[in-house]
Design an enzyme around this catalytic site. Structure first.
Site, mmCIF file in Angstrom:
data_model
loop_
_atom_site.group_PDB
_atom_site.id
_atom_site.type_symbol
_atom_site.label_atom_id
_atom_site.label_comp_id
_atom_site.label_asym_id
_atom_site.label_seq_id
_atom_site.Cartn_x
_atom_site.Cartn_y
_atom_site.Cartn_z
ATOM 1 N N GLN A 95 25.084 89.898 61.702
ATOM 2 C CA GLN A 95 26.075 90.906 61.303
ATOM 3 C C GLN A 95 26.284 90.834 59.790
ATOM 4 O OE1 GLN A 95 29.632 90.933 64.224
ATOM 5 N NE2 GLN A 95 28.561 89.038 64.623
ATOM 6 N N VAL A 97 25.755 90.996 55.777
ATOM 7 C CA VAL A 97 25.109 91.967 54.883
ATOM 8 C C VAL A 97 24.625 91.280 53.605
ATOM 9 C CG1 VAL A 97 26.509 93.891 55.777
ATOM 10 C CG2 VAL A 97 27.334 92.608 53.785
ATOM 11 N N ASP A 98 24.687 89.932 53.586
ATOM 12 C CA ASP A 98 24.458 89.206 52.326
ATOM 13 C C ASP A 98 23.001 88.915 51.995
ATOM 14 O OD1 ASP A 98 23.835 86.948 54.006
ATOM 15 O OD2 ASP A 98 25.946 86.333 54.010
ATOM 16 N N HIS A 113 24.638 95.266 60.666
ATOM 17 C CA HIS A 113 25.632 95.968 59.856
ATOM 18 C C HIS A 113 25.094 96.350 58.475
ATOM 19 C CE1 HIS A 113 29.034 94.229 62.579
ATOM 20 N NE2 HIS A 113 28.416 95.259 63.121
ATOM 21 N N CYS A 121 21.251 107.714 49.681
ATOM 22 C CA CYS A 121 21.829 109.017 49.339
ATOM 23 C C CYS A 121 21.830 109.811 50.622
ATOM 24 C CB CYS A 121 20.994 109.711 48.265
ATOM 25 S SG CYS A 121 21.578 111.405 48.003
ATOM 26 N N CYS A 140 23.183 109.270 42.674
ATOM 27 C CA CYS A 140 21.768 109.580 42.857
ATOM 28 C C CYS A 140 21.374 110.615 41.793
ATOM 29 C CB CYS A 140 21.615 110.153 44.266
ATOM 30 S SG CYS A 140 19.963 110.714 44.676
ATOM 31 N N SER A 181 33.546 85.894 64.755
ATOM 32 C CA SER A 181 34.833 85.927 65.461
ATOM 33 C C SER A 181 34.726 86.699 66.773
ATOM 34 C CB SER A 181 35.905 86.567 64.569
ATOM 35 O OG SER A 181 35.490 87.862 64.187
ATOM 36 N N GLU A 207 36.342 77.424 65.880
ATOM 37 C CA GLU A 207 37.420 77.592 66.873
ATOM 38 C C GLU A 207 36.973 78.492 68.016
ATOM 39 O OE1 GLU A 207 40.185 79.179 64.027
ATOM 40 O OE2 GLU A 207 39.554 81.236 64.420
HETATM 41 C C1 BJW Z 1 32.714 79.152 61.000
HETATM 42 C C2 BJW Z 1 32.626 78.516 59.796
HETATM 43 C C3 BJW Z 1 31.708 77.486 59.717
HETATM 44 C C4 BJW Z 1 34.104 79.984 59.564
HETATM 45 N N1 BJW Z 1 30.982 77.175 60.770
HETATM 46 N N2 BJW Z 1 31.974 78.831 62.048
HETATM 47 C C5 BJW Z 1 37.410 99.175 70.730
HETATM 48 C C6 BJW Z 1 38.730 99.235 70.335
HETATM 49 C C7 BJW Z 1 39.077 99.550 69.033
HETATM 50 C C8 BJW Z 1 38.134 99.813 68.099
HETATM 51 C C9 BJW Z 1 36.827 99.740 68.478
HETATM 52 C C10 BJW Z 1 36.461 99.442 69.780
HETATM 53 N N3 BJW Z 1 35.113 99.464 69.858
HETATM 54 C C11 BJW Z 1 34.620 99.766 68.642
HETATM 55 C C12 BJW Z 1 35.652 99.917 67.806
HETATM 56 C C13 BJW Z 1 35.614 100.217 66.368
HETATM 57 C C14 BJW Z 1 35.152 99.075 65.494
HETATM 58 C C15 BJW Z 1 35.646 97.717 65.991
HETATM 59 O O1 BJW Z 1 34.948 96.933 66.587
HETATM 60 N N4 BJW Z 1 36.895 97.396 65.697
HETATM 61 C C16 BJW Z 1 37.459 96.126 66.158
HETATM 62 C C17 BJW Z 1 37.811 95.294 64.919
HETATM 63 C C18 BJW Z 1 38.586 96.419 67.054
HETATM 64 N N5 BJW Z 1 33.716 99.080 65.451
HETATM 65 C C19 BJW Z 1 33.074 99.936 64.693
HETATM 66 O O2 BJW Z 1 33.661 100.759 64.010
HETATM 67 C C20 BJW Z 1 31.557 99.850 64.713
HETATM 68 N N6 BJW Z 1 31.051 101.139 64.959
HETATM 69 C C21 BJW Z 1 31.194 101.741 66.154
HETATM 70 O O3 BJW Z 1 31.720 101.158 67.083
HETATM 71 O O4 BJW Z 1 30.726 103.033 66.211
HETATM 72 C C22 BJW Z 1 31.097 103.810 67.352
HETATM 73 C C23 BJW Z 1 32.556 104.211 67.222
HETATM 74 C C24 BJW Z 1 32.939 104.999 66.177
HETATM 75 C C25 BJW Z 1 34.290 105.353 66.041
HETATM 76 C C26 BJW Z 1 35.236 104.878 66.947
HETATM 77 C C27 BJW Z 1 34.832 104.053 68.000
HETATM 78 C C28 BJW Z 1 33.469 103.726 68.137
HETATM 79 C C29 BJW Z 1 31.052 99.421 63.346
HETATM 80 C C30 BJW Z 1 31.549 98.077 62.938
HETATM 81 C C31 BJW Z 1 31.048 97.730 61.543
HETATM 82 C C32 BJW Z 1 31.670 96.483 60.979
HETATM 83 N N7 BJW Z 1 31.431 96.400 59.606
HETATM 84 C C33 BJW Z 1 31.913 95.265 58.861
HETATM 85 C C34 BJW Z 1 32.113 95.850 57.471
HETATM 86 C C35 BJW Z 1 31.547 95.183 56.299
HETATM 87 C C36 BJW Z 1 32.025 95.898 55.073
HETATM 88 C C37 BJW Z 1 31.583 95.188 53.836
HETATM 89 O O5 BJW Z 1 30.882 94.175 53.936
HETATM 90 O O6 BJW Z 1 31.948 95.669 52.772
HETATM 91 O O7 BJW Z 1 31.005 94.167 59.075
HETATM 92 S S1 BJW Z 1 33.491 94.631 59.359
HETATM 93 C C38 BJW Z 1 33.087 92.944 59.179
HETATM 94 O O8 BJW Z 1 33.228 92.350 60.496
HETATM 95 C C39 BJW Z 1 31.602 92.882 58.801
HETATM 96 C C40 BJW Z 1 31.108 91.829 59.768
HETATM 97 O O9 BJW Z 1 29.719 91.958 59.969
HETATM 98 C C41 BJW Z 1 31.938 92.040 60.990
HETATM 99 C C42 BJW Z 1 32.017 90.818 61.886
HETATM 100 O O10 BJW Z 1 32.669 89.785 61.278
HETATM 101 P P1 BJW Z 1 32.242 88.271 61.541
HETATM 102 O O11 BJW Z 1 30.880 88.049 61.021
HETATM 103 O O12 BJW Z 1 32.473 87.925 62.945
HETATM 104 O O13 BJW Z 1 33.211 87.503 60.548
HETATM 105 P P2 BJW Z 1 34.757 87.057 60.777
HETATM 106 O O14 BJW Z 1 35.340 86.836 59.455
HETATM 107 O O15 BJW Z 1 35.454 87.985 61.663
HETATM 108 O O16 BJW Z 1 34.638 85.675 61.577
HETATM 109 C C43 BJW Z 1 34.088 84.515 61.003
HETATM 110 C C44 BJW Z 1 34.035 83.442 62.083
HETATM 111 O O17 BJW Z 1 33.352 82.320 61.553
HETATM 112 C C45 BJW Z 1 35.403 82.952 62.549
HETATM 113 O O18 BJW Z 1 35.416 82.926 63.969
HETATM 114 C C46 BJW Z 1 35.504 81.521 61.992
HETATM 115 O O19 BJW Z 1 36.205 80.649 62.853
HETATM 116 C C47 BJW Z 1 34.046 81.137 61.913
HETATM 117 N N8 BJW Z 1 33.717 80.176 60.869
HETATM 118 N N9 BJW Z 1 33.582 79.110 58.932
HETATM 119 C C48 BJW Z 1 31.179 77.888 61.943
HETATM 120 N N10 BJW Z 1 31.585 76.767 58.564
#
Ligand code: BJW
Length: 232
Positions: A95, A97-98, A113, A121, A140, A181, A207
């Site tokens: 997930q 983007v780095d 992601h 563009c 662009c 998470s 966690e």
């Molecule tokens: C360690 C550690 C160490 C720390 N060792 N562990 C149902 C209900 C409501 C909303 C929705 C739903 N279904 C879908 C949605 C909408 C939404 C969504 O899921 N929202 C939820 C938050 C509720 N999803 C979307 O919008 C997706 N698109 C989609 O569903 O399209 C269809 C649709 C459209 C419209 C409406 C409904 C459906 C797209 C999601 C895109 C996410 N994009 C991001 C943006 C990046 C922007 C940027 O970079 O500038 O991507 S959000 C962000 O979260 C990023 C990540 O890839 C993503 C996931 O995060 P990740 O990787 O899990 O990180 P963290 O910070 O959350 O967790 C880190 C974890 O590491 C923690 O658990 C720590 O404990 C652990 N940790 N250090 C081991 N050393």
């Protein structure tokens, strides 16, 4: 239960999130010190925000590109690349983007992601790599603002990318979720495909998460330490 070791599997899928790159110094999104604790995602990580104020979103992205560009892959990224080299059927589904998996030597990384290092563009339907820190031009040649090729909230994931992930997950004999998470959908549910297919399942995290019950082995602690142990 003894911890599963990579050497006993052939079709491993690593499913990674921001916690893996945290040990490289890149902030996670959620929790204390996370990106979303400082920046409201509605202002910086959705199409509506970009249409409202593209310069503000690009300012945010330039800061991210500057910070991420200075970070190096860590021991966890390197173990994953090493396992993939030894076992060619290994897939990396991230997930993040780095771009750190590829910089560590990871191959054919499936970036659910998108990437901080690609721009597109939408008018000309062109996508290109761009690793410049502080984007030279935010527009662009056609005059339209370039957009980062990142999947923002509300964006659909690229179908072809999701299909590649599903294909790898369907044939996996081991699924290892690392540092996510498990709250962002549809990504959070993808490991279940491997679980349903009978793969041994492992979640590495500091966690418990809302999807922990999906995994047979729940290893708690830093990603790089557990990945090194599983690589014994
Ligand atoms: C360690 C550690 C160490 C720390 N060792 N562990 C149902 C209900 C409501 C909303 C929705 C739903 N279904 C879908 C949605 C909408 C939404 C969504 O899921 N929202 C939820 C938050 C509720 N999803 C979307 O919008 C997706 N698109 C989609 O569903 O399209 C269809 C649709 C459209 C419209 C409406 C409904 C459906 C797209 C999601 C895109 C996410 N994009 C991001 C943006 C990046 C922007 C940027 O970079 O500038 O991507 S959000 C962000 O979260 C990023 C990540 O890839 C993503 C996931 O995060 P990740 O990787 O899990 O990180 P963290 O910070 O959350 O967790 C880190 C974890 O590491 C923690 O658990 C720590 O404990 C652990 N940790 N250090 C081991 N050393």
């Amino acid at each position: 239960m003894t911890t599963p070791l990579f050497r006993n599997f052939e079709r491993i899928v690593f499913f990674t999130g921001a916690g893996l790159s945290a040990e490289s110094g890149i902030p996670t999104f959620r929790g204390k010190g996370g990106v979303w604790s400082q920046y409201d995602y509605k202002e910086y990580a959705c199409q509506e925000a970009f249409e409202r104020d593209p310069e503000k979103v690009w300012d945010f992205l330039d800061v991210r590109r500057g910070a991420v560009g200075k970070c190096e892959p860590n021991a966890g990224h390197r173990v994953i690349a090493e396992v993939q080299k030894a076992k060619p059927a290994t897939a990396i589904v991230t997930q993040n983007v780095d771009g750190l998996h590829a910089r560590a030597g990871g191959r054919d990384v499936i970036e659910l992601h998108g990437s901080l290092w690609r721009v597109r563009c939408d008018r000309e339907r062109v996508v290109r790599k761009d690793a410049s820190v502080s984007m030279g031009s935010r527009k662009c040649s056609c005059g339209e603002y370039l957009r980062p090729d990142i999947v923002w909230f509300g964006d659909m994931l690229d179908e072809r990318v999701v299909r590649r992930a599903i294909k790898a997950l369907e044939s996996a004999d081991l699924i290892v979720s690392v540092g996510t998470s498990g709250v962002v959908y549809p990504a959070a549910d993808l490991p279940r495909i491997a679980v349903r297919g009978g793969a041994t399942s492992v979640e590495i995290n500091l966690e418990d998460t809302p999807v922990s019950e999906m995994f047979e082995y729940r290893l708690r602690g830093p990603a790089s330490e557990w990945l090194a142990k599983m690589n014994a």
